[in-house]
Design a protein around this motif. Structure first.
Motif, short mmCIF file in Angstrom:
data_model
loop_
_atom_site.label_atom_id
_atom_site.label_comp_id
_atom_site.label_asym_id
_atom_site.label_seq_id
_atom_site.Cartn_x
_atom_site.Cartn_y
_atom_site.Cartn_z
N GLN A 1 0.86 -1.19 0.00
CA GLN A 1 0.00 0.00 0.00
C GLN A 1 0.89 1.23 0.00
OE1 GLN A 1 -1.89 0.86 3.77
NE2 GLN A 1 -3.78 1.52 2.76
N ASP A 2 0.56 2.19 -0.85
CA ASP A 2 1.33 3.43 -0.92
C ASP A 2 1.25 4.15 0.43
OD1 ASP A 2 2.12 6.17 -1.41
OD2 ASP A 2 1.84 5.80 -3.54
N ALA A 3 2.39 4.54 0.97
CA ALA A 3 2.41 5.21 2.27
C ALA A 3 1.94 6.65 2.18
CB ALA A 3 3.82 5.16 2.86
N VAL A 4 2.11 7.28 1.01
CA VAL A 4 1.71 8.68 0.82
C VAL A 4 0.24 8.77 0.46
CG1 VAL A 4 2.10 10.79 -0.51
CG2 VAL A 4 4.05 9.32 0.12
N THR A 5 -0.19 7.91 -0.47
CA THR A 5 -1.59 7.86 -0.89
C THR A 5 -2.12 6.47 -0.55
OG1 THR A 5 -0.95 9.28 -2.76
CG2 THR A 5 -3.18 8.34 -2.80
N PRO A 6 -2.70 6.30 0.62
CA PRO A 6 -3.08 4.95 1.08
C PRO A 6 -4.21 4.29 0.30
CG PRO A 6 -3.83 6.64 2.62
CD PRO A 6 -2.94 7.32 1.65
N THR A 7 -4.76 4.99 -0.69
CA THR A 7 -5.77 4.38 -1.55
C THR A 7 -5.14 3.74 -2.79
OG1 THR A 7 -6.11 6.53 -2.63
CG2 THR A 7 -7.62 5.93 -0.84
N VAL A 8 -3.81 3.62 -2.80
CA VAL A 8 -3.09 3.03 -3.93
C VAL A 8 -2.45 1.73 -3.49
CG1 VAL A 8 -1.26 3.36 -5.64
CG2 VAL A 8 -2.68 5.31 -4.95
N TYR A 9 -2.71 0.64 -4.23
CA TYR A 9 -2.23 -0.68 -3.87
C TYR A 9 -1.55 -1.35 -5.06
CZ TYR A 9 -5.56 -0.33 0.05
OH TYR A 9 -6.26 0.06 1.17
N TYR A 10 -0.63 -2.27 -4.75
CA TYR A 10 -0.07 -3.14 -5.78
C TYR A 10 -0.22 -4.59 -5.33
CZ TYR A 10 2.87 -5.29 -9.29
OH TYR A 10 3.32 -6.08 -10.31
N PHE A 11 -0.83 -5.42 -6.19
CA PHE A 11 -0.95 -6.85 -5.94
C PHE A 11 0.13 -7.55 -6.77
CE2 PHE A 11 -5.90 -6.56 -5.37
CZ PHE A 11 -5.70 -5.79 -4.23
N ALA A 12 1.10 -8.14 -6.10
CA ALA A 12 2.23 -8.75 -6.79
C ALA A 12 1.92 -10.17 -7.24
CB ALA A 12 3.47 -8.73 -5.89
N GLY A 13 0.80 -10.34 -7.92
CA GLY A 13 0.39 -11.64 -8.42
C GLY A 13 -0.77 -11.48 -9.37
N ASN A 14 -1.01 -12.52 -10.17
CA ASN A 14 -2.13 -12.49 -11.11
C ASN A 14 -3.41 -12.80 -10.35
OD1 ASN A 14 -3.54 -12.36 -13.48
ND2 ASN A 14 -2.74 -14.26 -14.33
N PHE A 15 -3.79 -11.89 -9.46
CA PHE A 15 -4.89 -12.10 -8.52
C PHE A 15 -6.26 -12.16 -9.18
CE2 PHE A 15 -2.94 -10.41 -4.27
CZ PHE A 15 -1.90 -11.31 -4.40
N ALA A 16 -6.49 -11.34 -10.21
CA ALA A 16 -7.83 -11.21 -10.78
C ALA A 16 -8.18 -12.33 -11.74
CB ALA A 16 -7.99 -9.86 -11.48
N TYR A 17 -7.24 -13.24 -12.02
CA TYR A 17 -7.54 -14.37 -12.90
C TYR A 17 -8.49 -15.34 -12.21
CZ TYR A 17 -7.00 -18.59 -15.70
OH TYR A 17 -7.25 -19.69 -16.46
N SER A 18 -9.52 -15.76 -12.93
CA SER A 18 -10.48 -16.70 -12.37
C SER A 18 -11.30 -17.35 -13.48
CB SER A 18 -11.42 -16.00 -11.39
OG SER A 18 -12.42 -16.89 -10.92
N GLN A 19 -11.76 -18.55 -13.23
CA GLN A 19 -12.70 -19.22 -14.11
C GLN A 19 -14.08 -19.31 -13.45
OE1 GLN A 19 -10.63 -22.95 -14.83
NE2 GLN A 19 -9.57 -22.10 -16.61
N LYS A 20 -14.25 -18.56 -12.40
CA LYS A 20 -15.49 -18.61 -11.62
C LYS A 20 -16.67 -18.05 -12.43
CE LYS A 20 -15.01 -17.74 -7.41
NZ LYS A 20 -15.28 -19.16 -7.04
N PRO A 21 -17.79 -18.77 -12.48
CA PRO A 21 -18.97 -18.27 -13.20
C PRO A 21 -19.45 -16.95 -12.59
CG PRO A 21 -19.22 -20.60 -12.67
CD PRO A 21 -18.03 -20.11 -11.91
N LEU A 22 -19.68 -15.95 -13.42
CA LEU A 22 -20.06 -14.64 -12.92
C LEU A 22 -21.47 -14.62 -12.33
CD1 LEU A 22 -18.50 -12.42 -15.70
CD2 LEU A 22 -17.86 -12.46 -13.29
N TRP A 23 -22.34 -15.54 -12.78
CA TRP A 23 -23.70 -15.53 -12.25
C TRP A 23 -23.75 -15.85 -10.76
CZ3 TRP A 23 -25.27 -20.07 -10.06
CH2 TRP A 23 -24.64 -21.25 -10.46
N THR A 24 -22.69 -16.50 -10.24
CA THR A 24 -22.68 -16.82 -8.81
C THR A 24 -22.51 -15.58 -7.94
OG1 THR A 24 -20.29 -17.27 -8.84
CG2 THR A 24 -21.77 -19.13 -9.24
N SER A 25 -22.13 -14.45 -8.55
CA SER A 25 -21.98 -13.22 -7.77
C SER A 25 -23.32 -12.60 -7.41
CB SER A 25 -21.15 -12.20 -8.55
OG SER A 25 -21.84 -11.77 -9.72
#
Length: 383
Positions: free
Chosen positions: A314-338
């Motif tokens: 998390q950015d220390a100066v602007t705490p609303t800024v983040y970096y995810f050091a991985g392919n986190f958003a990858y998924s095969q999850k069916p969207l209708w389950t949301s």
């Protein structure tokens, strides 16, 4: 007999009614108007799997665009590469923001989420093959316009989340450095991934690895067990189970403070690509932990690497800024389950106890982390 049939009928009615009730609850829950810029430059198929997790969370939280109050559509509401049907004709469109739009985008939008910038390559698109690590690039990389959008939104304290590969090939060094400098972190050039089998005949094996290994180490690829592979532009490290690691899975480890704040589990396996970053002046939310042996530690030391490094910062100066050091958003999850409110209460039905089950990472780490970040940010927007 009649009593038994009545009980069965009641049970079936409950089974049918509960999903319907939860769908109705999701439909009528309060919408959260937020304008989101979602960027995904790595969409080689119409499934759009590299940003499906964030689309799932947006839908689950009922985050909608401000103008029309409509749900975000994972198939069209993003910037990047757009495959066209039918896939066999190999046609596509590219939707990019333009330089003259930067200030308006930063003023209008509340969130920037860059899910993937690796891009699409000739062998991926036309041959449906990844035999070459770097075939001719068709599209990809974080460019100057992306940086300017990032800068303008950061200056306005907007919510920004960047993911794995933002700084690696094919992003040029200058744009990568400019973003890292403004986030108080540094990418050291290494990426890695767990492989369930290092046998070159296994289905998820990266075909370019044996050649790279043979070129650097002057010996053939003889690995067959599960393992962890780390690569840079010039080097490749193989940590095979039993030799370099006791357990080949990378684990994301979180402190009690992180667990309490974001609702994540304290330890969860991650089986997708990640990159190795170093904190300079940022806050570390969670760390990767590699289960290395003494021999594995010695190998890492030769390359100035350690078995622990940040997974989320998390950015220390602007705490609303983040970096995810991985392919986190990858998924095969069916969207209708949301679209079932309260489905997280049944999350144990959606994953197994096996460490390499990607659903564990989604339910135990990604969903609570991103949901908390968005919910907290939305609360500040209303003040």
């Amino acid at each position: 007999m009649k009593k038994t049939l009545l009980v069965i009928a009641i049970i079936l009615a409950v089974i049918v009614a509960l999903p319907l009730i939860n769908l109705i609850r999701w439909t009528f829950q309060a919408k959260k108007p937020m304008d989101v810029i979602l960027v995904d430059k790595t969409v080689p198929t119409i499934e759009r799997e590299n940003h499906r997790s964030i689309s799932w969370v947006l839908s689950s939280l009922r985050i909608v665009d401000k103008e029309h109050k409509s749900n975000y559509n994972t198939n069209k509401d993003y910037y990047g590469w757009f495959p066209l049907r039918p896939e066999r004709i190999h046609k596509y469109e590219i939707h990019d923001y333009r330089t003259r739009e930067i200030i308006d985008l930063a003023e209008k939008n509340d969130v920037l989420y860059i899910a993937d910038t690796y891009g699409v390559y000739f062998t991926d698109w036309y041959l449906s093959s990844s035999k070459s690590r770097k075939s001719r690039k068709l599209y990809g990389g974080l460019n100057n316009t992306d940086f300017l959008v990032f800068k303008e939104m950061k200056d306005r304290n907007r919510l920004i989340i960047l993911e794995y590969n933002t700084f690696d090939f094919p992003t040029d060094n200058y744009n990568a450095w400019r973003v890292q400098d403004r986030m108080g972190m540094q990418f050291n050039g290494w990426t890695g991934r767990y492989f369930a089998s290092l046998d070159s005949n296994s289905h998820d094996f990266a075909d370019w690895m044996p050649g790279s290994y043979r070129k650097e180490h002057k010996k053939p690829w003889t690995f067959t067990k599960p393992g962890l592979v780390l690569v840079s532009q010039k080097n490749i490290i193989v940590l095979e189970q039993g030799e370099g690691v006791t357990d080949p899975m990378p684990y994301i480890v979180s402190s009690p403070e992180t667990v309490q704040k974001y609702g994540v589990t304290d330890t969860v396996a991650f089986n997708n690509w990640f990159d190795i970053i170093e904190p300079v002046s940022c806050n570390v939310i969670s760390n990767y932990q590699l289960k290395t042996t003494a021999a594995g530690d010695s190998i890492l030391m030769k390359y100035n690497l350690t078995n622990q490094f940040p997974a989320v910062i998390q950015d220390a100066v602007t705490p609303t800024v983040y970096y995810f050091a991985g392919n986190f958003a990858y998924s095969q999850k069916p969207l209708w389950t949301s679209m079932f409110k309260g489905i997280e209460k049944l999350k144990r039905l959606h994953y197994t106890e096996q460490a390499n089950d990607p659903n564990r990472f989604f339910w135990l780490y990604y969903k609570p982390l991103v949901s908390t970040i968005f919910t907290d940010y939305y609360s500040t927007m209303k003040k």
